[in-house]
Scaffold this active site. Structure first.
Site, short mmCIF file in Angstrom:
data_model
loop_
_atom_site.label_atom_id
_atom_site.label_comp_id
_atom_site.label_asym_id
_atom_site.label_seq_id
_atom_site.Cartn_x
_atom_site.Cartn_y
_atom_site.Cartn_z
N CYS A 1 -23.37 -79.93 9.22
CA CYS A 1 -24.43 -79.20 8.53
C CYS A 1 -24.51 -77.77 9.06
O CYS A 1 -25.07 -77.53 10.14
CB CYS A 1 -25.77 -79.92 8.73
SG CYS A 1 -27.18 -79.06 8.00
N CYS B 1 -28.06 -76.47 9.50
CA CYS B 1 -28.76 -76.99 10.68
C CYS B 1 -28.29 -76.32 11.96
O CYS B 1 -29.10 -76.02 12.85
CB CYS B 1 -28.52 -78.50 10.80
SG CYS B 1 -28.81 -79.46 9.30
N ASP B 2 -26.99 -76.09 12.09
CA ASP B 2 -26.42 -75.71 13.38
C ASP B 2 -25.73 -74.36 13.43
O ASP B 2 -25.27 -73.93 14.49
CB ASP B 2 -25.40 -76.79 13.81
CG ASP B 2 -26.05 -78.16 13.95
OD1 ASP B 2 -27.21 -78.22 14.40
OD2 ASP B 2 -25.41 -79.17 13.59
#
Length: 305
Positions: free
Chosen positions: A131, A134-135
């Site tokens: 993701c 997300c990261d």
């Protein structure tokens, strides 16, 4: 006792909930994590109608969630462990209770497929991610590898250039499955370079990711590439761990449905990414969710007459 229980709160499940509850059915959605599914972790959704400048996936799914609540959908945040579909009243076993419904719509979606190479499990959460939204921010000024050749790989690779100094896209072929617009953006981005006809054989490092070993699929030659992170986009698998043998699936585990989205079991429907469908997009999931809910209404009406 509910009229319909929907398993999964992605775009298909949320839409089904809106239609079913608005249609007068007592409706619950069972979801393990936050509403929105994979769509909620997408940085920018450009092809969903009504948003000419695109919209953040989390924001869009939050609107879906609020609309479902407005129409009276009940949310139960638990894990579905198994389904009991033998009788007319269907039972959903969660980790703490047994729920009953006259009909079920399965909208559990899909999850990122694992690459299955040494180092993937070791460094998951320590440099290996599925993701970018997300990261991505953890890799500011660093080098990352993106594995895959579809829309997700190219679009998320382009997104990662907001943070990373260099993004290396590794793909096993020279041709891509991605749309032309995604390819044009990736190929025109000076921070992106490609390693084509190559596969990742190993993700290497000590305490964190330090690089990957790739192999040329034509010559067989292997070499190492420095990288601080690896983002994997090689497809998806259905979230069907709770599905028993009663429900017919294809050889990959995706649920088979007819044109009305009914499974082989009367009163059990499937919608969105969990079913065997040629396209997995927010727009198609929304259409599936609407159709499944309307078909449930018809089914329950016939049962009452």
């Amino acid at each position: 006792m509910y009229d319909v229980i929907i398993v999964g709160a992605g775009p298909a499940g949320l839409t089904a909930g809106i239609y079913a509850s608005r249609g007068g059915l007592k409706t619950a959605i069972v979801e393990l994590a936050m509403p929105g599914g994979q769509a909620a972790s997408t940085e920018n959704i450009e092809n969903y109608p009504g948003f000419p400048n695109g919209i953040n996936g989390y924001e869009l799914m939050n609107l879906f969630h609020k609309q479902a609540i407005t129409f009276g959908v009940e949310f139960i945040f638990e894990e579905v462990q198994k389904l009991d579909l033998k009788e007319q009243i269907k039972k959903i076993h969660t980790n703490s209770q047994v729920l009953e419904a006259r009909a079920i719509i399965i909208t559990a979606g899909s999850k990122p497929r694992l690459l299955g190479v040494p180092g993937e499990d070791t460094f998951r959460g320590g440099g290996v991610s599925y993701c970018a939204t997300c990261d991505g921010a953890f890799f500011k000024g660093k080098t990352v590898v993106v594995v895959g050749g579809g829309d997700a790989a190219l679009e998320e690779g382009a997104y990662l250039t907001k943070f990373a100094e260099e993004v290396i896209i590794v793909h096993r072929r020279t041709g891509f499955r991605a749309s032309q617009i995604a390819m044009n953006r990736a190929k025109g981005n000076p921070k992106i370079r490609f390693e084509l006809n190559a596969v990742v054989e190993e993700i290497m490092g000590s305490n964190h990711v330090e690089g990957v070993r790739i192999q040329d699929v034509i010559s067989g030659v292997q070499r190492e590439i420095h990288a601080d992170g690896v983002f994997i986009y090689v497809g998806t698998d259905p979230n069907g761990q709770f599905i028993n043998e009663e429900i017919e699936t294809d050889d990959r585990g995706y649920i088979l449905t007819d044109h009305r989205l009914q499974t082989n079991i009367q009163g059990v429907y499937a919608a969105g990414d969990i079913r065997n469908t040629p396209l997995r997009q927010v727009a198609t999931a929304v259409g599936d969710g609407a159709l499944a809910a309307v078909e449930v209404e018809k089914y329950l009406s016939e049962c009452d007459n």
